[in-house]
Design an enzyme around this catalytic site. Structure first.
Site, PDB file in Angstrom:
ATOM      1  N   ARG A  64       0.826  -1.264   0.100  1.00 34.54           N
ATOM      2  CA  ARG A  64       0.077  -0.152  -0.099  1.00 34.54           C
ATOM      3  C   ARG A  64       0.928   1.239   0.034  1.00 34.54           C
ATOM      4  O   ARG A  64       0.627   2.117  -0.650  1.00 34.54           O
ATOM      5  CB  ARG A  64      -0.853  -0.190   1.387  1.00 34.54           C
ATOM      6  CG  ARG A  64      -1.876   1.232   1.294  1.00 34.54           C
ATOM      7  CD  ARG A  64      -2.673   1.243   2.679  1.00 34.54           C
ATOM      8  NE  ARG A  64      -3.334  -0.092   2.822  1.00 34.54           N
ATOM      9  CZ  ARG A  64      -4.491  -0.487   2.197  1.00 34.54           C
ATOM     10  NH1 ARG A  64      -5.235   0.384   1.601  1.00 34.54           N
ATOM     11  NH2 ARG A  64      -4.937  -1.674   2.352  1.00 34.54           N
ATOM     12  N   ARG A  90     -10.023   2.173  -1.948  1.00 33.62           N
ATOM     13  CA  ARG A  90      -8.571   1.809  -1.357  1.00 33.62           C
ATOM     14  C   ARG A  90      -8.375   2.735  -0.084  1.00 33.62           C
ATOM     15  O   ARG A  90      -8.695   4.034  -0.321  1.00 33.62           O
ATOM     16  CB  ARG A  90      -7.678   2.022  -2.353  1.00 33.62           C
ATOM     17  CG  ARG A  90      -7.593   1.223  -3.454  1.00 33.62           C
ATOM     18  CD  ARG A  90      -7.257  -0.154  -3.284  1.00 33.62           C
ATOM     19  NE  ARG A  90      -7.561  -0.923  -4.546  1.00 33.62           N
ATOM     20  CZ  ARG A  90      -7.829  -2.124  -4.539  1.00 33.62           C
ATOM     21  NH1 ARG A  90      -7.959  -2.723  -3.539  1.00 33.62           N
ATOM     22  NH2 ARG A  90      -8.169  -2.619  -5.606  1.00 33.62           N
ATOM     23  N   LEU A  92      -6.057   5.138   1.757  1.00 32.14           N
ATOM     24  CA  LEU A  92      -4.782   5.763   1.615  1.00 32.14           C
ATOM     25  C   LEU A  92      -3.695   5.647   2.533  1.00 32.14           C
ATOM     26  O   LEU A  92      -4.305   5.513   3.812  1.00 32.14           O
ATOM     27  CB  LEU A  92      -5.045   7.399   1.583  1.00 32.14           C
ATOM     28  CG  LEU A  92      -5.984   7.667   0.386  1.00 32.14           C
ATOM     29  CD1 LEU A  92      -6.042   9.331   0.368  1.00 32.14           C
ATOM     30  CD2 LEU A  92      -5.235   7.398  -0.970  1.00 32.14           C
ATOM     31  N   ASN A 106     -13.818  12.988   1.680  1.00 30.95           N
ATOM     32  CA  ASN A 106     -14.370  11.537   0.953  1.00 30.95           C
ATOM     33  C   ASN A 106     -15.983  11.579   1.125  1.00 30.95           C
ATOM     34  O   ASN A 106     -16.393  12.071   2.243  1.00 30.95           O
ATOM     35  CB  ASN A 106     -13.833  10.513   1.933  1.00 30.95           C
ATOM     36  CG  ASN A 106     -14.027   8.946   1.339  1.00 30.95           C
ATOM     37  OD1 ASN A 106     -14.347   8.718   0.357  1.00 30.95           O
ATOM     38  ND2 ASN A 106     -14.421   8.215   2.515  1.00 30.95           N
ATOM     39  N   HIS A 108     -19.488   9.295   1.382  1.00 31.09           N
ATOM     40  CA  HIS A 108     -19.517   8.025   1.895  1.00 31.09           C
ATOM     41  C   HIS A 108     -20.876   7.592   1.924  1.00 31.09           C
ATOM     42  O   HIS A 108     -21.716   8.589   2.416  1.00 31.09           O
ATOM     43  CB  HIS A 108     -19.008   7.727   3.342  1.00 31.09           C
ATOM     44  CG  HIS A 108     -19.119   6.286   3.858  1.00 31.09           C
ATOM     45  ND1 HIS A 108     -18.335   5.321   3.426  1.00 31.09           N
ATOM     46  CD2 HIS A 108     -19.805   6.044   4.897  1.00 31.09           C
ATOM     47  CE1 HIS A 108     -18.527   4.269   4.190  1.00 31.09           C
ATOM     48  NE2 HIS A 108     -19.457   4.619   5.036  1.00 31.09           N
ATOM     49  N   SER A 135     -22.500  10.994   3.441  1.00 32.87           N
ATOM     50  CA  SER A 135     -21.752  11.975   4.508  1.00 32.87           C
ATOM     51  C   SER A 135     -20.643  12.148   3.561  1.00 32.87           C
ATOM     52  O   SER A 135     -20.153  11.478   2.915  1.00 32.87           O
ATOM     53  CB  SER A 135     -21.089  11.267   5.720  1.00 32.87           C
ATOM     54  OG  SER A 135     -22.218  10.543   6.440  1.00 32.87           O
ATOM     55  N   ASP A 140      -9.006  11.281   7.396  1.00 34.33           N
ATOM     56  CA  ASP A 140      -7.841  10.976   8.569  1.00 34.33           C
ATOM     57  C   ASP A 140      -7.226   9.625   8.364  1.00 34.33           C
ATOM     58  O   ASP A 140      -7.747   8.819   7.523  1.00 34.33           O
ATOM     59  CB  ASP A 140      -8.474  11.263   9.762  1.00 34.33           C
ATOM     60  CG  ASP A 140      -9.355  10.378  10.463  1.00 34.33           C
ATOM     61  OD1 ASP A 140      -9.506   9.258   9.904  1.00 34.33           O
ATOM     62  OD2 ASP A 140      -9.866  10.610  11.514  1.00 34.33           O
ATOM     63  N   GLY A 142      -8.052   6.680   9.863  1.00 34.86           N
ATOM     64  CA  GLY A 142      -9.025   5.847  10.165  1.00 34.86           C
ATOM     65  C   GLY A 142      -9.765   5.413   8.972  1.00 34.86           C
ATOM     66  O   GLY A 142      -9.663   5.833   7.913  1.00 34.86           O
ATOM     67  N   ASP A 144     -12.915   6.179   7.446  1.00 38.87           N
ATOM     68  CA  ASP A 144     -14.115   6.862   7.629  1.00 38.87           C
ATOM     69  C   ASP A 144     -14.438   7.424   8.870  1.00 38.87           C
ATOM     70  O   ASP A 144     -15.574   7.630   9.572  1.00 38.87           O
ATOM     71  CB  ASP A 144     -15.365   5.989   7.063  1.00 38.87           C
ATOM     72  CG  ASP A 144     -15.090   5.407   5.671  1.00 38.87           C
ATOM     73  OD1 ASP A 144     -14.666   6.096   4.893  1.00 38.87           O
ATOM     74  OD2 ASP A 144     -15.762   4.423   5.375  1.00 38.87           O
TER      75      ASP A 144
HETATM   76  C1  GAR Z   1     -20.272   6.212  -3.911  1.00 39.92           C
HETATM   77  O1  GAR Z   1     -21.582   5.798  -3.135  1.00 39.92           O
HETATM   78  C2  GAR Z   1     -19.219   6.357  -2.958  1.00 39.92           C
HETATM   79  O2  GAR Z   1     -19.755   6.868  -1.590  1.00 39.92           O
HETATM   80  C3  GAR Z   1     -18.686   5.008  -2.514  1.00 39.92           C
HETATM   81  O3  GAR Z   1     -18.654   4.323  -3.737  1.00 39.92           O
HETATM   82  C4  GAR Z   1     -19.715   4.931  -4.395  1.00 39.92           C
HETATM   83  C5  GAR Z   1     -19.138   5.307  -5.896  1.00 39.92           C
HETATM   84  O4  GAR Z   1     -19.927   5.699  -6.896  1.00 39.92           O
HETATM   85  N1  GAR Z   1     -17.643   4.895  -1.622  1.00 39.92           N
HETATM   86  C6  GAR Z   1     -17.397   4.228  -0.617  1.00 39.92           C
HETATM   87  O5  GAR Z   1     -18.272   3.386  -0.351  1.00 39.92           O
HETATM   88  C7  GAR Z   1     -16.125   4.380   0.004  1.00 39.92           C
HETATM   89  N2  GAR Z   1     -16.035   3.898   1.475  1.00 39.92           N
HETATM   90  P1  GAR Z   1     -19.596   6.435  -8.208  1.00 39.92           P
HETATM   91  O6  GAR Z   1     -18.277   5.811  -8.474  1.00 39.92           O
HETATM   92  O7  GAR Z   1     -20.792   6.012  -8.941  1.00 39.92           O
HETATM   93  O8  GAR Z   1     -19.553   7.824  -7.827  1.00 39.92           O
END
Ligand code: GAR
Length: 198
Positions: A64, A90, A92, A106, A108, A135, A140, A142, A144
């Protein structure tokens, strides 16, 4: 004008919404580059808008940290004011977070701190909750766990499956993201202050 790098892994529907918003001359941010950890479908949106892309293939790195070092090198070329993780699936490495914090946000698909991690929509369905959410957080070290800068509730409806629920959440994520980037650009939202007060 706030310059933004967006990192994706998938279809890039949130990226698309941000690109569409940024096409409005009145919007105070511009996307300067889109990066991904794999050949993401969402690159097509960047190409349509003539925005440069870069690929740092996760599979081609042993660790990573090595992957993150290359990602950081690519970001450094563009020197964006803000990095948006928009479906980057991924974590970071800490060195990348440290280099950019607090200028990384980010999106979520859950009402954090509920359902962190890569399967937030599935986890909400499995928990049988009647509402989940979306959200935007400052990244950071962690998973999320960073300061929440915007969030909104989304109902879970009877008969929902992974797809239907995620498709109800995504438009909410999009409007939160567009608004957060706008507020950062105008100075209405100070990420450094948000990071120290949470
Ligand atoms: C989104 O819902 C985003 O919040 C989620 O992936 C999707 C991407 O959709 N991310 C996570 O779950 C990160 N933990 P998209 O490629 O159509 O924008």
């Amino acid at each position: 004008m706030l310059t933004v790098a967006v990192l994706i892994s998938g279809t890039g529907s949130n990226l698309r919404a941000l690109l569409d918003a940024a096409a409005d001359p009145g919007y105070p941010a511009r996307i300067v580059v889109v990066g991904a950890d794999r050949e993401a479908e969402g690159f097509a949106h960047a190409e349509e808008y003539g925005i440069p892309t870069f690929l740092v293939p996760w599979r081609e790195f042993d660790t990573r940290d090595e992957w993150g070092a290359e990602l950081a090198a690519q970001l450094a070329v563009w020197q964006p004011d803000l990095v948006v993780l928009s479906g980057l699936m991924r974590l970071l490495p800490p060195a990348v977070v440290e280099a950019w914090a607090p200028r990384i946000v980010n999106t979520h698909p859950a009402y954090l701190p509920e359902f962190p991690g890569a399967h937030a929509v599935r986890d909400a369905l499995e928990a049988g909750v009647v509402q989940t959410g979306a959200s935007v957080i400052v990244v950071d070290d962690g998973v999320d766990t960073g300061p929440i800068v915007a969030q909104e509730r989304v109902p879970v409806l009877p008969g929902d499956d992974l797809h239907s629920l995620h498709e109800r959440i995504k438009p909410v994520e999009r409007s939160l993201l567009i608004d957060v980037v706008r507020r950062i650009a105008t100075g209405e939202l100070d990420l450094a202050a948000a990071s120290t007060t949470s």
